[in-house]
Write a protein that holds these residues in place. Structure first.
Motif: not given
Length: 282
Positions: A38-39, A64-66, A73-76, A247-249
């Protein structure tokens, strides 16, 4: 009494075992394979309902770029590190001291205190959801990384103490008696005699606690909200839109979130296995 080793079984049993093992392995890995698939699928495949076929085109770089550059995501991930590392260090440090006290000293309430540590592991976390949330609100710790760290330390220390106390019980007591005869202070016995012998157990426990806390989702949702304090497990749900789930993200985010515990295990693999198997063979 014990199962017969597969090498001593009949040839037909060995062939059946060898043929079923890859099937069982694939079935066990199927959810992870689906997430990985899915990714790298483009968003168009999900819009058309094409979930389980191969990707119509490779969308991994875009997905993955998004995840890394167009989301929080980096903050999480940083929040998860700031929550997991202090929790693991705090819980293991407290359990080393508590395990030393419960494993070495003999006093009347020793067994009762140990039972209290063990009993805490059997309390269902779900029934504590409302009182713990109210407590964090009263103390001003709701939606803070500090509140989540303190909560996890409090609840993980019981399991860690059980682990450490039983490990220390198995150490040669003659070493401690010899140190006492030499007039060594109790805190020096703990630091210079017992603690070096606990390194395999500490490594094994660090890997376990790191994985437990990093993968926690329930308390991350109950006690935090928003990118300022939520860990990555709860942050992945931010990819859900109002009417459609990305789902992909979410899958790409899940793969990214799974990498630190895997890296932690492989870095500590030698010590982890040594800690779990120490004392198994005399």
């Amino acid at each position: 009494m014990f199962p017969k080793p597969i090498e001593k079984s009949s040839r037909s049993v060995q062939i059946g075992y060898q043929s079923m093992l890859p099937v069982a392995l694939i079935l066990w890995l199927l959810p992870l394979i689906a997430v990985a698939l899915f990714s790298v699928k483009p968003a168009a495949d999900f819009s058309t309902g094409d979930y389980w076929n191969l990707p119509s085109q490779f969308g991994g770089w875009e997905n993955y770029g998004k995840v890394f550059f167009e989301s929080d995501m980096p903050r999480y991930l940083l929040n998860s590190i700031l929550i997991t590392v202090p929790t693991a260090i705090g819980a293991v440090a407290l359990s080393c001291m508590a395990g030393f006290a419960l494993g070495i000293y003999k006093f009347k309430a020793n067994l009762w205190l140990f039972f209290m540590f063990v009993a805490g592991n059997f309390v269902p976390f779900q029934i504590l959801m409302v009182p713990v949330r109210d407590l964090t609100l009263d103390l001003g710790l709701y939606n803070t990384k500090t509140g989540l760290v303190l909560f996890h330390i409090a609840f993980q220390t019981g399991f860690c103490t059980l682990f450490m106390r039983n490990f220390i019980k198995g150490l040669p007591f003659a070493l401690i008696e010899a140190a006492r005869v030499e007039g060594v202070a109790e805190w020096r016995i703990f630091v210079y005699v017992v603690l070096p012998l606990m390194k395999p157990a500490i490594a094994a426990l660090m890997v376990l606690i790191f994985t437990f806390i990093w993968n926690d989702y329930f308390w991350a949702v109950v006690l935090t909200q928003g990118a300022e304090s939520q860990p990555v497990t709860a942050g992945i749900t931010s990819f859900n839109a109002q009417y459609r789930a990305a789902y992909h993200l979410m899958s790409a985010g899940a793969i990214v979130a799974a990498l630190p515990p895997v890296a932690m295990f492989f870095l500590m693999q030698k010590h982890f296995i040594a800690g779990l198997t120490l004392g198994a063979v005399k």
